[in-house]
Structure formats: C-alpha cells, structure tokens
Scaffold this active site. Structure first.
Site, short mmCIF file in Angstrom:
data_model
loop_
_atom_site.label_atom_id
_atom_site.label_comp_id
_atom_site.label_asym_id
_atom_site.label_seq_id
_atom_site.Cartn_x
_atom_site.Cartn_y
_atom_site.Cartn_z
CD GLU A 127 -4.34 -3.06 1.16
OE1 GLU A 127 -4.86 -4.60 1.38
OE2 GLU A 127 -3.44 -2.01 1.97
CG HIS A 184 -2.10 0.94 1.11
ND1 HIS A 184 -3.41 0.89 2.30
CD2 HIS A 184 -2.08 2.10 0.79
CE1 HIS A 184 -3.52 2.09 1.37
NE2 HIS A 184 -3.08 3.20 1.20
CG HIS A 227 -7.54 -3.15 9.55
ND1 HIS A 227 -6.71 -2.05 8.90
CD2 HIS A 227 -7.49 -2.70 10.32
CE1 HIS A 227 -6.24 -0.92 9.68
NE2 HIS A 227 -7.18 -1.27 10.78
#
Length: 240
Positions: free
Chosen positions: A72, A45, A192
């Site tokens: 991401e 990310h 997450h």
C-alpha cells in the site's frame, strides 16, 4: 462462493522492531509464521519516513513469501519505482499525504481521474494487480472502473465506528457498493478498523468480497491470544 482472503498487515510489528533499532521482532519471521498459521497474504504500507515498514522490508518479503504480497502507499515517483522493481502481487493506492498518521479517506476518483489513470496503467504494465482505496460513493466506484483498476478497497472506518456504537445496519452502504463494483467487473477488497467484533457481520453481509487487510487490531489481539490463535479466529470470522 469463493473464500475471503485474509491479508495480515505487519506495519505495527515493524513499528515495534524499529523502536529499539534492532531486528526484534524479525519481520520476515513473523510474516512466515503468519502464513504458516493461516494468513493468505501479507500487507505492508511503507511511508516516506519509514516509521514502521521500510522499503527494504518490501524487497525481503517479496523474495521470501509464497503468498501474495500487497503493498500500500501514496503513488509518489519513488513508490512507483519500487513497485516496478519489486512487482508485488498487488499494489493498493491510498491518498494519504506523507505526514498522515494513518489512512483516513478514500480517493476522489472523479477529481483525480486522469492522475490515477496513468498510474494504474503504469502499475499494470509492471504485471502488478492494481487496487484503489475508496469510500462507498458509487460515483467514485464507477470512476474507478473507468480508470481501469482491477480492484477497489472499501475504507471501512465508518462501518467499524457505527458498529461499535450498536448500529449493525452501517454495513448496508458497503454491501451496496460491493454489489455495484462487482457488476462493473471490479474485484472488492476491504480494510481499516475491521476486528474480531465486527468482521463476521461485515463478511456475512457484504457480497463478492475477495480480501480483507487487517493489521492494527490483529496485532493488538495477538498480544492477548498469540499470533496463531488470533489468525485462526480472524479466519473463522471470514468463514462464518
């Protein structure tokens, strides 16, 4: 039932590397080792300030990995141009503003429907599978299907927090959401704050789960168990 894929997020490895301004640890080598130890994919990310993963890392891993690369990010024009050039296997859109410390919410796909519709079409036109970070709101999941995304990624922080507080039933909204998404024809990812304590229960209870993306907890566990043992333990959670 298909095997649930483990995509290892290496942002925290990149953060350690950046702290000394040198290529140690070597992110490309860690990614290759993670795959050799059983990772099914790698996630990065890159944020605008490149405080951990850098844009250059995306290009490097795309050309050196034999497994899926999941990138991401917030869909800025710069980010989208990178996706079109690199063509990772999957692009996961998150609604984080540039200053966000970490992802902390899913998309409101009703409010952002037309914005995301154009972006999803652009990503798919590049030959990239599109995924949208969402919470367990069924209306938002239905809107995600209308937008045309290939998959959703369920944002699991609430589950992880409640599970740590002794509430295993916190998985129920995720199970409902995953079943609903599957009925709509969407693939289901999750991520997450999933870790060795809560992952097995989540994987057992949530149907049609295609992939989990795990980084922070996995890298922390690797400090104690080593990367190879850690990845094997996460894979065992998914298999059981």
């Amino acid at each position: 039932m298909s095997e649930i894929q483990l995509s290892v997020n290496l942002n925290k490895v990149a953060l350690i590397r950046n702290s000394r301004g040198r290529n140690l640890p070597d992110l490309e080598k860690v990614a290759q080792d993670a795959v050799a130890f059983g990772a099914d994919g790698i996630t990065l990310h890159p944020r605008p300030d490149e405080r951990h993963a850098k844009k250059a890392d995306i290009y490097t891993l795309k050309h050196s990995l034999q497994v899926e690369l999941n990138v991401e990010g917030y869909p800025s024009e710069e980010f989208l141009r990178m996706i079109e050039k690199v063509k990772p296997a999957q692009c996961t859109l998150v609604p984080d503003p540039p200053e966000a410390l970490t992802s902390n919410a899913g998309w409101d796909t009703l409010k952002n429907k037309y914005l995301l519709l154009d972006i999803i079409q652009r990503i798919q036109s590049a030959g990239v599978r599109a995924s949208i970070f969402v919470e367990t709101n069924l209306d938002h999941i239905e809107a995600a299907r209308e937008i045309g995304t290939d998959r959703i990624e369920l944002y699991t922080e609430a589950y992880a927090t409640e599970y740590a507080n002794g509430n295993p039933d916190a998985v129920a909204p995720y199970a409902r959401s995953a079943a609903f998404a599957h009925e709509l024809g969407l693939g289901v990812n999750a991520g997450h704050d999933l870790n060795l304590d809560n992952l097995a229960h989540f994987a057992k209870e949530v149907p049609n789960l295609a992939e989990v993306s795990i980084g922070h907890a996995l890298v922390c566990d690797a400090l104690y168990y080593g990367l190879e043992t850690t990845i094997k333990r996460y894979k065992e959670c998914l298999a059981n």
